[in-house]
Every structure is written in C-alpha cells, then in structure tokens.
Enzyme design. Structure first.
Site, PDB file in Angstrom:
ATOM      1  N   GLY A  15       0.823  -1.216   0.000  1.00 38.39           N
ATOM      2  CA  GLY A  15       0.000   0.000   0.000  1.00 38.39           C
ATOM      3  C   GLY A  15       0.849   1.254   0.000  1.00 38.39           C
ATOM      4  O   GLY A  15       2.059   1.193  -0.238  1.00 38.39           O
ATOM      5  N   ASN A  16       0.207   2.365   0.230  1.00 35.48           N
ATOM      6  CA  ASN A  16       0.945   3.624   0.329  1.00 35.48           C
ATOM      7  C   ASN A  16       0.315   4.492   1.409  1.00 35.48           C
ATOM      8  O   ASN A  16      -0.703   4.118   1.998  1.00 35.48           O
ATOM      9  CB  ASN A  16       0.976   4.332  -1.036  1.00 35.48           C
ATOM     10  CG  ASN A  16      -0.424   4.656  -1.520  1.00 35.48           C
ATOM     11  OD1 ASN A  16      -1.113   5.481  -0.934  1.00 35.48           O
ATOM     12  ND2 ASN A  16      -0.855   3.981  -2.573  1.00 35.48           N
ATOM     13  N   ARG A  17       0.911   5.630   1.651  1.00 34.24           N
ATOM     14  CA  ARG A  17       0.513   6.415   2.816  1.00 34.24           C
ATOM     15  C   ARG A  17      -0.482   7.528   2.507  1.00 34.24           C
ATOM     16  O   ARG A  17      -0.664   8.440   3.308  1.00 34.24           O
ATOM     17  CB  ARG A  17       1.765   6.979   3.489  1.00 34.24           C
ATOM     18  CG  ARG A  17       2.603   5.859   4.093  1.00 34.24           C
ATOM     19  CD  ARG A  17       3.966   6.337   4.505  1.00 34.24           C
ATOM     20  NE  ARG A  17       3.892   7.322   5.555  1.00 34.24           N
ATOM     21  CZ  ARG A  17       4.933   8.002   6.007  1.00 34.24           C
ATOM     22  NH1 ARG A  17       6.126   7.794   5.483  1.00 34.24           N
ATOM     23  NH2 ARG A  17       4.788   8.882   6.961  1.00 34.24           N
ATOM     24  N   SER A  18      -1.127   7.456   1.370  1.00 36.24           N
ATOM     25  CA  SER A  18      -2.103   8.504   1.050  1.00 36.24           C
ATOM     26  C   SER A  18      -3.271   8.447   2.037  1.00 36.24           C
ATOM     27  O   SER A  18      -3.845   7.387   2.282  1.00 36.24           O
ATOM     28  CB  SER A  18      -2.622   8.295  -0.373  1.00 36.24           C
ATOM     29  OG  SER A  18      -3.694   9.180  -0.602  1.00 36.24           O
TER      30      SER A  18
ATOM     31  N   ALA B 292      -3.754   7.864  -4.886  1.00 38.72           N
ATOM     32  CA  ALA B 292      -2.405   7.338  -5.093  1.00 38.72           C
ATOM     33  C   ALA B 292      -2.575   5.886  -5.530  1.00 38.72           C
ATOM     34  O   ALA B 292      -2.945   5.024  -4.730  1.00 38.72           O
ATOM     35  CB  ALA B 292      -1.602   7.427  -3.807  1.00 38.72           C
TER      36      ALA B 292
END
Ligand code: CTP
Length: 400
Positions: A208-211, A275
């Site tokens: 995942g990502n931190r958006s 994102a």
C-alpha cells in the site's frame, strides 16, 4: 465585524433531532444562529431546545414580535439560510414560493445563499413532484444536498437519510466562505478518486501507500458545496462520507479503474487524486504465506497496474471533458511535472513536492497546478480545501 448570521430552518421530519447537532456546531464555531422551525418540526423537537441551544428567541409564525417585522427582517439580515431537515412539503413550498409561516416567509426574503438538506422516505424523494421541485430550487441557485443512503425511520433503508450533521456543517462553512460566489459547478458531474490502493499478497497482507485521501475528500466536499453532482471513488481512507456525495468504495488499482471507467462517461471532469499503486503482486496466495525455517523468503514478483489517468485522458467521451491528475515529486518538481502532464495527456496536473518534511496525512498542502496550455498556478501552503478550490476555479474557467 459581527458574527455571521445563520438561519437554521427546521421542517417536520424525524431527522429534526439531528439539526440540534448542526446548531451546536454552528454556534460553537462563532455563528449567530436564529432557528426557525415549522409547527410540525416542534412535534419532534420543542422550542425550548432550539432557544436554549441558539441563545435566540424561537417562533414558527409571523405574528410574534410583529413590530420587528420578523417575516422580512430575519431573511434580509441572514448571511446563510440552511434548512435541515427539509421535508418534501418544505421543498414544494419553497419551489412554489408559498409563504404561510415564518420559515417560508424567510426563504422568500433571503438574498443570501440558501442550502436545503432534504430528508424523507425514498419514495417521496424519488417522486417526480419532489424531483421537479428540487430541480427548480437548484435552477434558482439554491444548493440542495442529495440525501444519504441508509437506514430510514422504520426498518427500511434507502436514499433519504439526512447526511451526518458534521458534514452538513462543512457544506455550510464552505458556502459561507464563498459569500455570494454561488454554486458555479451546478449542473456538472465531477468524478474524484481519493485514497491509496492496496494490492493484496495474501488474505492478511498488502502493498500500500501512505495517502490519507484528505486532498481527494477536500476536492469532493468543495465541489459539492459549489453545486456539483459528485461521485467520489475512495480507496481505503476510512473517512466519513461528505454530505450529498455519492461514495463508491474500492480496494485495489484494478477495482479503482473499473469504478472510474464506469463513472467517467457521464462526467464533465475526472480528477485522479488517488495514489494508485503502479505495480501489484503477480500472484495472490489464497492462504496466508508462511515462513519456512531455514529457507529464504520467496521473492515477490510485481506486474504493472493499468495507468488509469492516461487511459481516461486518451479515451474521452466528449472532447470538452476535463481530466485532472496529481503528481508527487521529490526533485526537479516543475520539470518532472511538465513531463508527466504531457505523458499522461491531462488538462491540469497538481504537482506536490513530497519529502521527509512534507508528510502525508496532514491537513495542509502546497502545490503548483500546471495547465496543458502552459499555465502555472502556485498555491501557497494552506488548507487542502484552498488547493481544492483553486483546482475548481481553473476547471470552471476551462468549462466556460
Ligand atoms: N495514476 C493512475 N494510475 C496509475 C498510477 C497513477 O491513474 N496506475 C494517476 C494518479 O491518480 C495521479 C497520477 O496518475 O493522478 C500520478 O502519476 P504517477 O505517474 O503515478 O506519478 P507518481 O505517483 O508521482 O509516480 P512516478 O513519478 O513514479 O511516475
């Protein structure tokens, strides 16, 4: 300057109790609120509650304090009128200009922005009479917030719930901040993606990502407050639904693509604020991946995800549809942004500088909005809503 004057109109629906929280939020944030309930509303919440919470007198009809001509004065002096809940009957009266009590008189004398937050059973909301009344009110410049979908008064569920009072408050705040600018996105359909995709490895793990999704939500909220019909496609944000916004929930990039492609043909504007993971694991293990003693872990093989922004920009249903992208850059921000704008084929690209100091999830942002026409619009450090409004200003200008 005195406190902004807000009239809170309350009509007779069970959701009247939720208007108490809206009132609280308005008064606590420094607004002078005059509550004008209908007689029917008082069956649900009494005058004493409205008076105590607002600190102002409460009356339903035009015969109290006649010497102050309240049926004219309250509307004339208001900076905002918000009717929450607005029943089918109230919408009909407002659309036809009836004036048989203090609230309907106030609606006729108000020259400030007017917001209606309808709440009723699905059948009543969907009835052509109500839909035509809503269309009339919108055509005249009022902001009518679409009801939320969910549990209604009885055991039934459907479209017709009053949105969360905290979110109605956000709409009021936005509309007040815009003053007399009016709902300049009325009649437009905008699609906004928000959040960050998660690409599953197995039932318990993902890439995942931190958006946080906050910028996308700010875009959705501000568009709704400017009158747009908004489809918000969110990935893994956990944020509350903005009032009047149609929220579609997705998890992965492939699901996000499907949802965007479904909503886009009807859209005037598509904004890709999400994102999106550029890669996903090639295989998904249906059982949890276990470590094996004495063995090195299996490498994770990645494959490319589709580029949704580029695909949308290349396949517009109408040439005038606008496509807006986002880019996060750490170095050579403007040069990389320009190259990306050309590569993706979008009309506007919001370029954020990210790095150690500039954390995801904050309430603020700073960016440059690049236009395919060569324009460059710097947006100074400030609330994400301010950046969102700049994007909509540029969009409105381009939609003509
Ligand atoms: N985007 C997309 N589909 C993808 C990847 C990104 O639609 N598979 C969109 C994002 O929503 C955003 C923009 O494209 O609007 C960002 O483009 P991207 O090329 O991913 O930029 P960065 O994230 O900045 O990454 P990079 O510089 O590595 O290309």
């Amino acid at each position: 300057m005195g406190k902004p004057k807000v009239v809170l109109g309350v009509s007779g629906g069970i959701a009247a109790y939720k208007a108490c929280e809206l009132l609280r939020r308005l008064t606590e944030s420094g607004h002078d609120v005059r509550v004008v309930p209908t007689d029917s509303a008082l069956h649900f919440v009494g005058a004493a509650t409205w008076s105590a919470l607002s600190g102002n007198p409460v009356s339903t009809e035009v015969w109290d304090g006649v010497h102050e001509v309240p049926h004219v004065r309250i509307g004339q002096e208001a900076d905002l009128v918000v009717v929450a809940p607005a029943t089918a009957d109230m919408l009909a009266k407002a659309a036809h200009g009836l004036a048989d009590d203090l609230l309907t008189n106030t609606l006729l004398t108000a020259r400030c922005p007017v917001v209606f937050a309808p709440a009723m059973h699905t059948e009543m909301w969907e009835h052509p009479a109500t839909q035509e009344n809503v269309a009339t009110l919108r055509r005249r410049g009022a902001l009518v917030i679409d009801p939320a979908v969910g549990r209604l008064t009885g055991v039934d569920t459907g479209k017709g719930r009053l949105p969360d009072p905290a979110e109605i408050f956000e709409v009021c705040r936005r509309v007040l901040a815009r003053g007399t600018a009016g709902p300049d996105l009325a009649g437009r359909h905008v699609v906004v993606s928000a959040g960050g995709t998660r690409e599953p490895l197995d039932p318990v793990r993902f890439l995942g990502n931190r958006s946080s999704g906050k910028q996308g939500y700010a875009l959705a909220r501000t568009a709704a407050a400017r009158g747009a019909r908004v489809t918000l496609i969110e990935a893994n944000t956990g944020l509350p639904d903005p009032a009047g916004v149609d929220v579609v929930r997705v998890g992965t990039a492939v699901q996000l693509r499907e949802a965007v492609l479904k909503a886009a043909p009807d859209a005037d504007v598509v904004v890709m604020a999400a994102a999106v993971a550029d890669f996903r694991p090639e295989t998904y293990a249906t059982g949890k991946i276990k470590k094996k003693d004495g063995q090195d872990p299996e490498p994770i093989v990645l494959v490319r995800n589709p580029d949704i922004l580029a695909e949308i920009a290349a396949n517009r249903p109408r040439p005038e549809q606008l496509v807006v992208g986002f880019a996060a850059e750490t170095d050579d921000v403007l040069a990389n942004g320009r190259a990306k704008l050309a590569r993706k084929g979008c009309d506007l690209l919001v370029v954020n500088e990210v790095g150690e100091r500039k954390t995801f999830g904050s309430e603020e942002n700073e960016a440059v909005v690049l236009g395919a026409d060569g324009s460059e619009t710097p947006v100074p450090h400030g609330p994400k809503e301010a950046l969102a409004d700049t994007v909509w200003d540029l969009v409105v200008h381009r939609l003509g």
